[in-house]
Scaffold this motif. Structure first.
Motif, mmCIF file in Angstrom:
data_model
loop_
_atom_site.group_PDB
_atom_site.id
_atom_site.type_symbol
_atom_site.label_atom_id
_atom_site.label_comp_id
_atom_site.label_asym_id
_atom_site.label_seq_id
_atom_site.Cartn_x
_atom_site.Cartn_y
_atom_site.Cartn_z
ATOM 1 N N THR A 209 1.011 -1.218 -0.197
ATOM 2 C CA THR A 209 -0.049 -0.095 0.010
ATOM 3 C C THR A 209 0.776 1.128 -0.010
ATOM 4 O O THR A 209 0.613 2.361 -0.888
ATOM 5 C CB THR A 209 -0.819 -0.051 1.139
ATOM 6 N N ARG A 210 1.828 1.201 0.858
ATOM 7 C CA ARG A 210 2.753 2.255 0.904
ATOM 8 C C ARG A 210 3.567 2.472 -0.567
ATOM 9 O O ARG A 210 3.739 3.789 -1.047
ATOM 10 C CB ARG A 210 3.892 2.146 1.707
ATOM 11 N N GLU A 211 3.953 1.366 -1.314
ATOM 12 C CA GLU A 211 4.325 1.558 -2.386
ATOM 13 C C GLU A 211 3.410 2.158 -3.639
ATOM 14 O O GLU A 211 3.786 2.958 -4.506
ATOM 15 C CB GLU A 211 4.989 0.372 -3.078
ATOM 16 N N VAL A 212 2.223 1.793 -3.672
ATOM 17 C CA VAL A 212 1.170 2.042 -4.395
ATOM 18 C C VAL A 212 1.107 3.858 -4.162
ATOM 19 O O VAL A 212 0.918 4.564 -5.188
ATOM 20 C CB VAL A 212 -0.214 1.650 -4.300
ATOM 21 N N MET A 213 0.860 4.084 -2.908
ATOM 22 C CA MET A 213 0.579 5.677 -2.569
ATOM 23 C C MET A 213 1.720 6.496 -3.221
ATOM 24 O O MET A 213 1.559 7.437 -3.641
ATOM 25 C CB MET A 213 0.503 5.612 -1.156
ATOM 26 N N GLY A 214 3.229 6.072 -2.881
ATOM 27 C CA GLY A 214 4.090 6.632 -3.634
ATOM 28 C C GLY A 214 4.034 6.885 -5.165
ATOM 29 O O GLY A 214 4.281 7.894 -5.380
ATOM 30 N N GLY A 215 3.412 5.797 -5.704
ATOM 31 C CA GLY A 215 3.173 5.779 -7.377
ATOM 32 C C GLY A 215 2.236 6.835 -7.792
ATOM 33 O O GLY A 215 2.439 7.594 -8.546
ATOM 34 N N LEU A 216 1.229 6.757 -6.616
ATOM 35 C CA LEU A 216 0.292 7.792 -7.040
ATOM 36 C C LEU A 216 0.668 9.264 -7.030
ATOM 37 O O LEU A 216 0.053 10.062 -7.461
ATOM 38 C CB LEU A 216 -1.012 7.553 -5.947
ATOM 39 N N SER A 217 1.587 9.336 -5.946
ATOM 40 C CA SER A 217 2.189 10.841 -5.786
ATOM 41 C C SER A 217 2.773 11.349 -6.968
ATOM 42 O O SER A 217 2.623 12.408 -7.605
ATOM 43 C CB SER A 217 3.072 10.799 -4.609
ATOM 44 N N GLN A 218 3.485 10.236 -7.661
ATOM 45 C CA GLN A 218 4.336 10.586 -8.995
ATOM 46 C C GLN A 218 3.169 10.780 -10.146
ATOM 47 O O GLN A 218 3.159 11.810 -10.947
ATOM 48 C CB GLN A 218 5.174 9.511 -9.084
ATOM 49 N N ALA A 219 2.063 10.109 -10.100
ATOM 50 C CA ALA A 219 1.045 10.302 -11.253
ATOM 51 C C ALA A 219 0.313 11.570 -10.814
ATOM 52 O O ALA A 219 0.126 12.090 -12.029
ATOM 53 C CB ALA A 219 0.293 9.166 -11.078
ATOM 54 N N PHE A 220 -0.046 11.945 -9.743
ATOM 55 C CA PHE A 220 -0.630 13.150 -9.526
ATOM 56 C C PHE A 220 0.258 14.146 -9.766
ATOM 57 O O PHE A 220 -0.217 15.364 -10.454
ATOM 58 C CB PHE A 220 -0.985 13.169 -8.036
ATOM 59 N N ALA A 221 1.521 14.024 -9.652
ATOM 60 C CA ALA A 221 2.546 15.161 -9.924
ATOM 61 C C ALA A 221 2.461 15.577 -11.343
ATOM 62 O O ALA A 221 2.499 16.760 -12.015
ATOM 63 C CB ALA A 221 3.941 14.956 -9.624
ATOM 64 N N LYS A 222 2.602 14.373 -12.143
ATOM 65 C CA LYS A 222 2.646 14.327 -13.715
ATOM 66 C C LYS A 222 1.401 15.260 -14.101
ATOM 67 O O LYS A 222 1.248 16.085 -15.067
ATOM 68 C CB LYS A 222 2.476 12.974 -14.214
ATOM 69 N N TYR A 223 0.098 14.786 -13.680
ATOM 70 C CA TYR A 223 -1.025 15.477 -14.165
ATOM 71 C C TYR A 223 -1.172 17.021 -13.855
ATOM 72 O O TYR A 223 -1.954 17.635 -14.317
ATOM 73 C CB TYR A 223 -2.316 14.373 -13.712
ATOM 74 N N ALA A 224 -0.493 17.137 -12.588
ATOM 75 C CA ALA A 224 -0.528 18.595 -12.300
ATOM 76 C C ALA A 224 0.378 19.362 -13.305
ATOM 77 O O ALA A 224 -0.142 20.617 -13.408
ATOM 78 C CB ALA A 224 0.011 18.667 -10.938
ATOM 79 N N ASP A 225 1.295 18.984 -13.811
ATOM 80 C CA ASP A 225 2.043 19.450 -14.759
ATOM 81 C C ASP A 225 1.195 19.766 -16.185
ATOM 82 O O ASP A 225 0.987 20.489 -16.862
ATOM 83 C CB ASP A 225 3.376 18.958 -15.111
ATOM 84 N N ASP A 226 0.507 18.462 -16.467
ATOM 85 C CA ASP A 226 -0.437 18.342 -17.762
ATOM 86 C C ASP A 226 -1.209 19.373 -17.766
ATOM 87 O O ASP A 226 -1.862 19.953 -18.809
ATOM 88 C CB ASP A 226 -1.055 16.992 -17.891
ATOM 89 N N VAL A 227 -1.994 19.830 -16.455
ATOM 90 C CA VAL A 227 -3.133 20.751 -16.517
ATOM 91 C C VAL A 227 -2.607 22.174 -17.075
ATOM 92 O O VAL A 227 -3.363 22.957 -17.596
ATOM 93 C CB VAL A 227 -3.708 20.841 -15.334
ATOM 94 N N ALA A 228 -1.469 22.413 -17.236
ATOM 95 C CA ALA A 228 -0.853 23.706 -17.525
ATOM 96 C C ALA A 228 -0.540 23.553 -19.036
ATOM 97 O O ALA A 228 -0.083 24.337 -19.713
ATOM 98 C CB ALA A 228 0.147 23.985 -16.898
ATOM 99 N N GLU A 229 -0.847 22.345 -19.667
ATOM 100 C CA GLU A 229 -0.187 21.830 -21.059
ATOM 101 C C GLU A 229 -0.866 23.217 -22.131
ATOM 102 O O GLU A 229 0.128 23.533 -23.049
ATOM 103 C CB GLU A 229 -0.368 20.569 -21.501
ATOM 104 N N PRO A 230 -1.926 23.454 -22.046
ATOM 105 C CA PRO A 230 -2.484 24.363 -23.161
ATOM 106 C C PRO A 230 -1.747 25.543 -23.022
ATOM 107 O O PRO A 230 -1.239 26.227 -24.077
ATOM 108 C CB PRO A 230 -3.898 24.776 -22.607
ATOM 109 N N GLU A 231 -1.406 25.931 -21.670
ATOM 110 C CA GLU A 231 -0.601 27.320 -21.699
ATOM 111 C C GLU A 231 1.065 27.136 -22.315
ATOM 112 O O GLU A 231 1.416 28.052 -23.089
ATOM 113 C CB GLU A 231 -0.585 27.885 -20.253
ATOM 114 N N LEU A 232 1.299 25.944 -22.128
ATOM 115 C CA LEU A 232 2.807 25.683 -22.374
ATOM 116 C C LEU A 232 2.677 25.738 -24.115
ATOM 117 O O LEU A 232 3.676 26.162 -24.656
ATOM 118 C CB LEU A 232 3.647 24.463 -22.034
ATOM 119 N N GLN A 233 1.775 25.054 -24.775
ATOM 120 C CA GLN A 233 1.638 25.141 -25.981
ATOM 121 C C GLN A 233 1.429 26.407 -26.551
ATOM 122 O O GLN A 233 2.001 26.648 -27.640
ATOM 123 C CB GLN A 233 0.323 24.270 -26.375
#
Length: 204
Positions: A159-183
């Motif tokens: 469970t700890r390992e999966v939560m760590g992976g989720l943190s990475q996925a959340f960080a990725k999508y936090a960047d993706d939400v700004a993608e229109p501005e970056l384009q």
């Protein structure tokens, strides 16, 4: 075009959109239905008798559909956020509480930005409809583990390992939400670089 024909074509478009959204994009059926209804309305407005289409009507229909999609995604995500908050309040393990707090912070940020600009919704759809609800389920599972007299060490580690992976996925999508501005930035930079190159090369 007759009203009946416009209605028929709008119904066909909505009928095609529904399985595409639900099966192709993995949207929940209820959300796919909301978007399909918006598609029906948009197509009907475009094709309705009298052509009462102003130049911006198609854009208006698209904006309405986009807003409906974003609202549906946000509703599902808000339920998951509430579950995460409840689980965090009841979990005793400090590192797990910290991990969940980070997920909540990122989730709230992404949802806030989608509310401000619904066009960003599809870039983070997977976060809002898949990762957030599953993060809430994992947090609930951890809470169940803590309630046992002798929690499974292997399950807690996993469970700890999966939560760590989720943190990475959340960080990725936090960047993706700004993608229109970056384009937009990329396009602006290219246009300006080309303009500068052309103007400066012609300087006497």
């Amino acid at each position: 075009m007759g009203r009946g024909t416009a209605t028929l074509l709008a119904a066909v478009a909505a009928g095609l959109a529904l399985p595409l959204l639900a099966l192709g994009l993995n949207l929940p059926w209820w959300l796919a239905l909301v978007v399909a209804v918006a598609v029906f309305g948009g197509v009907w407005l475009v094709l309705k008798p009298g052509g009462g289409l102003g130049p911006g009507l198609t854009d208006e229909a698209v904006l309405d559909a986009r807003s409906a999609t974003a609202q549906g995604l946000l509703l599902e995500a808000a339920n998951a956020i509430d579950r995460l908050r409840k689980a965090r309040r009841e979990i005793k393990d400090a590192p797990m509480r910290t991990e969940i707090a980070h997920l909540l912070e990122v989730g709230d940020k992404v949802m806030r930005e989608v509310r401000e600009d619904p066009s960003r919704a599809m870039a983070v759809r997977r976060l809002l409809t898949f990762y957030l609800p599953n993060a809430a389920s994992v947090a609930d599972g951890w809470r169940t583990l803590e309630a046992r007299a002798v929690p499974s060490a292997a399950r807690m580690t996993q469970t700890r390992e999966v939560m760590g992976g989720l943190s990475q996925a959340f960080a990725k999508y936090a960047d993706d939400v700004a993608e229109p501005e970056l384009q937009t930035l990329d396009l602006d930079l290219k246009v300006l670089k080309d303009a500068l190159k052309a103007d400066l090369s012609n300087t006497p």
